[in-house]
Design a protein around this motif. Sequence first.
Motif, PDB file in Angstrom:
ATOM      1  N   UNK A 143      34.723  13.886  17.785  1.00  0.00           N
ATOM      2  CA  UNK A 143      34.671  13.954  16.244  1.00  0.00           C
ATOM      3  C   UNK A 143      35.950  13.770  15.595  1.00  0.00           C
ATOM      4  N   UNK A 144      35.867  13.005  14.452  1.00  0.00           N
ATOM      5  CA  UNK A 144      37.324  13.224  13.678  1.00  0.00           C
ATOM      6  C   UNK A 144      37.012  13.371  12.395  1.00  0.00           C
ATOM      7  N   UNK A 145      38.260  14.199  11.752  1.00  0.00           N
ATOM      8  CA  UNK A 145      38.034  14.690  10.430  1.00  0.00           C
ATOM      9  C   UNK A 145      39.369  14.086   9.633  1.00  0.00           C
ATOM     10  N   UNK A 146      39.221  13.062   8.703  1.00  0.00           N
ATOM     11  CA  UNK A 146      40.463  12.495   8.135  1.00  0.00           C
ATOM     12  C   UNK A 146      40.257  12.957   6.564  1.00  0.00           C
TER      13      UNK A 146
ATOM     14  N   UNK B 116      40.221  21.214   2.755  1.00  0.00           N
ATOM     15  CA  UNK B 116      40.447  19.861   3.276  1.00  0.00           C
ATOM     16  C   UNK B 116      40.756  19.887   4.675  1.00  0.00           C
ATOM     17  N   UNK B 117      39.972  19.260   5.734  1.00  0.00           N
ATOM     18  CA  UNK B 117      40.161  19.454   7.168  1.00  0.00           C
ATOM     19  C   UNK B 117      40.562  18.114   7.684  1.00  0.00           C
ATOM     20  N   UNK B 118      41.427  18.300   8.551  1.00  0.00           N
ATOM     21  CA  UNK B 118      42.064  17.116   9.121  1.00  0.00           C
ATOM     22  C   UNK B 118      42.207  17.356  10.790  1.00  0.00           C
ATOM     23  N   UNK B 119      41.824  16.407  11.830  1.00  0.00           N
ATOM     24  CA  UNK B 119      41.911  16.877  13.096  1.00  0.00           C
ATOM     25  C   UNK B 119      40.939  16.138  14.025  1.00  0.00           C
ATOM     26  N   UNK B 120      40.895  16.448  15.275  1.00  0.00           N
ATOM     27  CA  UNK B 120      40.146  15.858  16.178  1.00  0.00           C
ATOM     28  C   UNK B 120      39.322  16.843  17.003  1.00  0.00           C
ATOM     29  N   UNK B 121      38.033  16.472  17.559  1.00  0.00           N
ATOM     30  CA  UNK B 121      37.358  17.438  18.834  1.00  0.00           C
ATOM     31  C   UNK B 121      36.709  16.288  19.788  1.00  0.00           C
ATOM     32  N   UNK B 122      36.585  17.187  20.738  1.00  0.00           N
ATOM     33  CA  UNK B 122      36.001  16.314  21.852  1.00  0.00           C
ATOM     34  C   UNK B 122      35.308  17.308  22.671  1.00  0.00           C
ATOM     35  N   UNK B 123      34.306  16.658  23.538  1.00  0.00           N
ATOM     36  CA  UNK B 123      33.447  17.017  24.459  1.00  0.00           C
ATOM     37  C   UNK B 123      32.210  17.844  23.648  1.00  0.00           C
ATOM     38  N   UNK B 124      31.937  17.333  22.527  1.00  0.00           N
ATOM     39  CA  UNK B 124      30.988  18.162  21.560  1.00  0.00           C
ATOM     40  C   UNK B 124      29.597  17.779  21.914  1.00  0.00           C
ATOM     41  N   UNK B 125      28.770  18.706  22.499  1.00  0.00           N
ATOM     42  CA  UNK B 125      27.356  18.591  22.686  1.00  0.00           C
ATOM     43  C   UNK B 125      26.754  18.634  21.424  1.00  0.00           C
ATOM     44  N   UNK B 126      25.801  17.679  21.423  1.00  0.00           N
ATOM     45  CA  UNK B 126      24.954  17.127  20.152  1.00  0.00           C
ATOM     46  C   UNK B 126      25.696  16.563  19.202  1.00  0.00           C
ATOM     47  N   UNK B 127      27.233  16.250  19.425  1.00  0.00           N
ATOM     48  CA  UNK B 127      28.172  15.471  18.427  1.00  0.00           C
ATOM     49  C   UNK B 127      27.397  14.423  17.892  1.00  0.00           C
ATOM     50  N   UNK B 128      26.830  13.523  18.600  1.00  0.00           N
ATOM     51  CA  UNK B 128      26.375  12.199  17.998  1.00  0.00           C
ATOM     52  C   UNK B 128      25.140  12.362  17.359  1.00  0.00           C
TER      53      UNK B 128
ATOM     54  N   UNK C  66      29.373  14.131   5.359  1.00  0.00           N
ATOM     55  CA  UNK C  66      30.584  14.376   4.666  1.00  0.00           C
ATOM     56  C   UNK C  66      31.767  13.188   4.543  1.00  0.00           C
ATOM     57  N   UNK C  67      31.915  12.506   3.437  1.00  0.00           N
ATOM     58  CA  UNK C  67      33.095  11.636   3.546  1.00  0.00           C
ATOM     59  C   UNK C  67      34.245  12.127   4.177  1.00  0.00           C
ATOM     60  N   UNK C  68      34.823  11.420   5.144  1.00  0.00           N
ATOM     61  CA  UNK C  68      36.122  11.664   6.181  1.00  0.00           C
ATOM     62  C   UNK C  68      35.572  12.329   7.522  1.00  0.00           C
ATOM     63  N   UNK C  69      34.268  12.382   7.741  1.00  0.00           N
ATOM     64  CA  UNK C  69      33.733  12.979   9.026  1.00  0.00           C
ATOM     65  C   UNK C  69      33.522  11.502   9.891  1.00  0.00           C
ATOM     66  N   UNK C  70      33.963  11.367  11.106  1.00  0.00           N
ATOM     67  CA  UNK C  70      33.475  10.303  11.894  1.00  0.00           C
ATOM     68  C   UNK C  70      33.331  10.629  13.208  1.00  0.00           C
ATOM     69  N   UNK C  71      32.349   9.986  13.962  1.00  0.00           N
ATOM     70  CA  UNK C  71      31.970  10.365  15.010  1.00  0.00           C
ATOM     71  C   UNK C  71      32.764   9.139  16.196  1.00  0.00           C
ATOM     72  N   UNK C  72      33.128   9.564  17.051  1.00  0.00           N
ATOM     73  CA  UNK C  72      34.014   8.500  17.904  1.00  0.00           C
ATOM     74  C   UNK C  72      32.754   8.008  19.097  1.00  0.00           C
TER      75      UNK C  72
END
Length: 389
Positions: free
Chosen positions: A215-218, A152-164, A193-199
């Motif tokens: 990117x956000x992981x909830x 189970x992953x929780x957290x956030x990432x930023x500046x992700x190339x190809x992220x969208x 995957x459920x819980x994966x969200x793009x900002x």
Amino acid sequence: MTHCFYGNDHEDFRRTVRTLVERSVTPKLEEWDEARMIDRSLWKEAARAGAVGLRIPERFGGAGTDDYRFRCVVQEELAEVGAAALASSIAINEDIVGSYLTRFGTDEQQSRWLPGMAAGEVVTSIAMTEPGGGSDLRGMRTAARRSRTGWVLDGAKTFITNGYSSDLVIVAARTGEHDGRARLSLFLVPTDTPGFQRGRKLRKLGLHAQDTAELFFDELRVPADALLGEEGAGFEQLTAQLPLERLSIAWRAMVAAEAAVRWTVDYTRERTAFGQRIIDFQHTRFRLAELTTEVEVTRSHLERLILELNEGTLTAVSGAKAKWWATELQNRVVAACLQLHGGYGYMEEYKISRAYADARVQTLVGGTTEIMKDIIGRGLAGPRPRRDA
């Protein structure tokens, strides 16, 4: 380019890539900048031309070559038309994610993802950087904990190339601690995957066509076989691939500088002022002579490092040296070339304008210049003496 660096196979490949660029890249650059996204159809066209999937084994539909000079050809042809955003996006897919999967992935993981990557049907990204964290991998907050069926992953990432646009993300996360330090692991996370969200799609100074996202992981749940490599080995995996990543950035920087000089020579030959061509002013000739020499000397060094990469002898310190020198060179050269374009260099209709904005991130991405110098300096200093010595 140095004639002995490339062979006939590379030049045959160049003609194919150049045709792809002329047909499907150059006409779309402004459209992609406006959309802040590269059309997904381009990935499939690039795959058909063999411009992606070079390192992917043949059994998965790739070219199966470890000769990085073919990637160099792709980067050169993209640099010539000012397609830095596409070059960067492909580098993430090819040099980073593709390399991680071929080096650390299981047969099942490779069979699931590499064929789609080789066909241009799967776009990937890697998620390391976090809000407020920058290059501090040891301070990573995104965490993964074991569950009955996996992780189970929780957290956030930023500046992700190809992220969208990505279909698959390699996510670095904490999976415990050892001696007070975070133990990192890598996970293969499909973006549906459920819980994966793009900002939001981030707005940047340059590389406008390259989609960059938060990117956000909830409570994101992945199966046990989503773990890439060994648990807790993430930091070693990341650092093992950094020499390739940094040499890739260095090469893109150098070929972008080369292209900028060529554009500027052409411009100053055609543009006149005070009754003569701009290139006929002594200052212009001297400045172009300096820029040309700096770039050519840098190319010779990087060509040697590419051959070391092919032989498996490229070191982390050599990668750091290449990255800081070439990216700082790129910024100096492109700024000087814009100056020689005069007011027109500030206009977006000229490639030098886009190149100026695109160059700025190069001294930041993949580790800042200051971090590169620290790596080099630590290599010179050698191991620290024990306190009880």
